[in-house]
Design an enzyme around this catalytic site. Structure first.
Site, mmCIF file in Angstrom:
data_model
loop_
_atom_site.group_PDB
_atom_site.id
_atom_site.type_symbol
_atom_site.label_atom_id
_atom_site.label_comp_id
_atom_site.label_asym_id
_atom_site.label_seq_id
_atom_site.Cartn_x
_atom_site.Cartn_y
_atom_site.Cartn_z
ATOM 1 C CE1 TYR A 120 41.854 42.411 36.698
ATOM 2 C CE2 TYR A 120 42.076 40.251 35.670
ATOM 3 C CZ TYR A 120 41.321 41.376 35.943
ATOM 4 O OH TYR A 120 40.048 41.459 35.463
ATOM 5 C CD GLU A 208 38.793 43.750 37.944
ATOM 6 O OE1 GLU A 208 38.832 43.640 36.710
ATOM 7 O OE2 GLU A 208 38.611 44.841 38.517
#
Ligand code: GDP
Ligand code: MN
Length: 400
Positions: A120, A208
């Site tokens: 992530y 993101e």
């Protein structure tokens, strides 16, 4: 009552300032331009085009629903297809699908990746620190809030001093603290730097990548992209402005977007127009207090001029659920006489027959009220206070 809660949610967003959220495929195209590796793909909106895209890409592809909401995988909006036939079948299923109130209008067909590990990575603003915040975790693919709550040490975070910027050693620090696998480290280090550069270059508020993957061939690739751009900076990015497609299926919200007015649909029957988000929110409360149900939230802006009133009324009057209009204007910079004239122009143009209750207060209020009493058609009434105007509107909506 999903529509209601999402309305309230968007209300919160609106009062916090407007943003441009991009679709995954748009985010990936921006990533590619900033040197971040992404799988190649094509955007399509029919099953036949999905098949053709799968044929061109070759091999196994992934069919991905393009909606601006997370959790598409769990909802069945992401499917692997080994053949063009399968790609077509999946696209047929996914197109038109409703994922958390978002209808899928297009699918992104991309070359499938062989995932070894899911990480992530993100850049956003930490408003309390007044700095950009870069986050990295070796626990990607899943909900990052969940990781932050249950396993906070798995999330490496770093605030960036905007003057010195994000340097290679910052990226190496994050990679080390997040526990990224050795073979993926250099790839992750460069992607973090490119991501930060893209974030600042594009006046982004969020970038993101979840998951950022390490593939069987040893590459690090962005498999998903969530990008939000600050609307106030869009004038600096004419190419991004073009990406500002309508994201709503609601005809009034679409119309409002085109006209540049702030509008959120609610589920009652009293149409509301005010100037300024605070005043509109109070109006919603007063209508509820009077026993009524607001049909919408419509903020014509602090400086409502005649054409803004026309645009706002066009949106309101096109909603068949609206039985009565409540116009609540406080004249500060906006002059009430100007609003009154705007209202007359709009009524003239739009041929509105439904009851309209007007409360005008503030600069030039006497003149504004006089204009309406003398010149407006009989379906327009002026009330002296916000409460009495709301009560009158609610009575009219109930047919009393
Ligand atoms: P989201 O569910 O909306 O966040 O959509 P993502 O793009 O993040 O995809 C969800 C999950 O689908 C990923 O975490 C992967 O596990 C899986 N996935 C997506 N693309 C591929 C692919 O090309 N190959 C494989 N094996 N899995 C994929
Ligand atoms: Mn994702």
């Amino acid at each position: 009552m999903a529509s209601r809660s999402s309305g309230v949610y968007r209300l919160v967003n609106i009062t916090q300032g407007r943003r441009l959220d991009l679709f995954e495929y748009q985010g990936k195209q921006l990533f590619a331009r900033h040197g971040i590796p992404v799988p190649s793909g094509e955007i399509v909106d029919t099953p036949e085009a999905a098949r053709a895209a799968a044929e061109r890409i070759g091999g196994t592809v992934v069919v991905k629903a393009q909606v601006q909401v997370g959790g598409r995988g769990k909802a069945g909006g992401i499917q692997l297809a080994k053949t063009p036939d399968e790609a077509e079948a999946h696209a047929r299923n996914i197109l038109g699908m409703d994922i958390k109130d978002h209808i899928v209008h297009s699918v992104w067909i991309e070359a499938a990746s062989e995932i070894v590990k899911e990480y992530y990575a993100s850049v956003t603003f930490d408003r309390s620190e007044k700095k950009p915040l870069v986050m990295l975790s070796a626990e990607g693919g899943m909900d990052i809030e969940e990781v932050a709550r249950t396993n906070p040490e798995a999330l490496a975070t770093l605030h960036v001093d905007p003057l010195t910027g994000f340097q290679a050693h910052h990226a190496r620090w994050l990679v080390f603290h997040a526990g990224i696998d050795e073979g993926a480290r250099s790839g992750v280090v460069s992607i973090l730097q490119q991501l930060y550069a893209a974030f600042t270059d594009l006046d982004s508020m969020l970038m993101e990548i979840n998951p950022l993957i390490w593939t069987a061939s040893g590459d690090v690739v962005a498999l998903d992209a969530k990008v939000t751009i600050d609307n106030n900076a869009l004038y600096r990015h004419p190419d991004l402005l073009a990406l500002q497609t309508s994201v709503t299926d609601d005809p009034q919200e679409r119309m409002a977007q085109e006209k540049g007015v702030t509008y959120v649909k609610l589920d009652g029957d009293v149409g509301i127009l005010g100037n300024g988000a605070g005043l509109v929110m109070s109006t919603l409360d007063v209508v509820a207090l009077a026993g009524g149900r607001p049909a919408n939230f419509l903020d014509a802006g602090g400086g409502s001029k005649a054409d803004e009133v026309v645009a706002a009324l066009e949106v309101l009057l096109s909603d068949p659920k609206v039985k009565v209009l409540l116009i609540n204007i406080f004249g500060g910079i906006t002059r009430c006489d100007e609003v009154a004239n705007g209202l007359l122009t709009a009524l003239d143009k739009l041929n509105a027959t439904l009851p309209i209750v007007v409360r005008l207060d503030g600069t030039n209020e006497d003149e504004g009220r006089r204009i309406i009493s003398e010149k407006a058609p009989a379906n327009v009434v002026v009330e002296p206070t916000m409460l009495s105007a709301a009560q009158r509107a609610v009575e009219l909506a109930k047919g009393v």
